[in-house]
Design an enzyme around this catalytic site. Structure first.
Site, PDB file in Angstrom:
ATOM      1  N   CYS A 118     -28.679  31.811 -95.490  1.00  0.00           N
ATOM      2  CA  CYS A 118     -29.282  31.855 -93.978  1.00  0.00           C
ATOM      3  C   CYS A 118     -29.216  33.121 -93.282  1.00  0.00           C
ATOM      4  O   CYS A 118     -30.147  33.610 -92.662  1.00  0.00           O
ATOM      5  CB  CYS A 118     -28.478  30.682 -93.392  1.00  0.00           C
TER       6      CYS A 118
ATOM      7  N   HIS B 211     -23.691  29.076 -89.842  1.00  0.00           N
ATOM      8  CA  HIS B 211     -24.825  28.827 -90.355  1.00  0.00           C
ATOM      9  C   HIS B 211     -25.870  29.538 -89.378  1.00  0.00           C
ATOM     10  O   HIS B 211     -25.519  29.354 -88.204  1.00  0.00           O
ATOM     11  CB  HIS B 211     -25.365  27.411 -90.604  1.00  0.00           C
TER      12      HIS B 211
ATOM     13  N   HIS C 180     -34.754  28.164 -91.243  1.00  0.00           N
ATOM     14  CA  HIS C 180     -33.709  28.734 -91.703  1.00  0.00           C
ATOM     15  C   HIS C 180     -33.715  28.557 -93.256  1.00  0.00           C
ATOM     16  O   HIS C 180     -34.674  27.842 -93.813  1.00  0.00           O
ATOM     17  CB  HIS C 180     -32.244  27.962 -91.053  1.00  0.00           C
TER      18      HIS C 180
END
Length: 192
Positions: free
Chosen positions: A90, A142, A154
């Site tokens: 990510c 994240h 993402h």
């Protein structure tokens, strides 16, 4: 090597172009009628012209980020990955996109990136802002890039690939930690 076949890449680039065109149309709707260069300008008109120039710059940046991020669709997730060829996690996706699109270097982890730029409330999100989530039972574990219309891009997890998702899905709503806007050091500063 993890590169996509040409037809898939063309389709992805076309989708990115449509998104970028949407950003430009949105910007045009907020735009004002240009003031002729020869006409004397009041202080308010000069300030409005500077604001317009800044808006053009920000819209261009958001468009560049969106196009670059969407060109990564389908790239495989790899923990610690930071190039499309080797795979991206990510934060690797976010770092790569910001570096290629804007020349901006960001820290390595989602948690470190969450301390860069300025805080943004969810109602003020703009394309190119970063959205953070708690996916590993710790805050800011994240990160993704906001695209507009409650969507973000993402690199999700092992076995996954770069994709677009809705922030309105219960999983993401429940884990949302906040958002940040990365300030471009080259952006013109507002003048009074």
């Amino acid at each position: 090597m993890n590169l996509k076949p040409p037809l898939i890449r063309i389709r992805i680039l076309a989708q990115a172009g449509v998104l970028a065109a949407g950003l430009l149309v949105s910007h045009a709707a907020l735009s004002y009628e240009a003031i002729p260069a020869q006409a004397p300008q009041s202080k308010a008109q000069r300030a409005l012209a500077k604001l317009h120039d800044m808006t053009d710059h920000v819209t261009s940046q958001a468009s560049d980020l969106a196009v670059e991020a969407m060109s990564m669709l389908g790239i495989k997730y790899r923990y610690g990955g930071n190039t499309p060829e080797s795979g991206l996690d990510c934060s690797g996706l976010v770092r790569y996109v910001f570096k290629v699109a804007l020349g901006t270097d960001l820290p390595r982890t989602a948690a470190e990136i969450s301390r860069v730029g300025e805080k943004v409330s969810p109602r003020d999100l703009k394309p190119g802002d970063l959205v953070f989530y708690n996916t590993l039972r710790r805050g800011f574990s994240h990160v993704g890039i906001y695209l507009g219309d409650s969507k973000f891009i993402h690199s999700p997890h092992t076995g996954g690939e770069v994709r677009i998702e809705s922030m309105n899905i219960a999983y993401w709503k429940k884990r949302f930690n906040g958002a940040r806007r990365i300030i471009d050091p080259d952006a013109p500063e507002p003048q009074e």
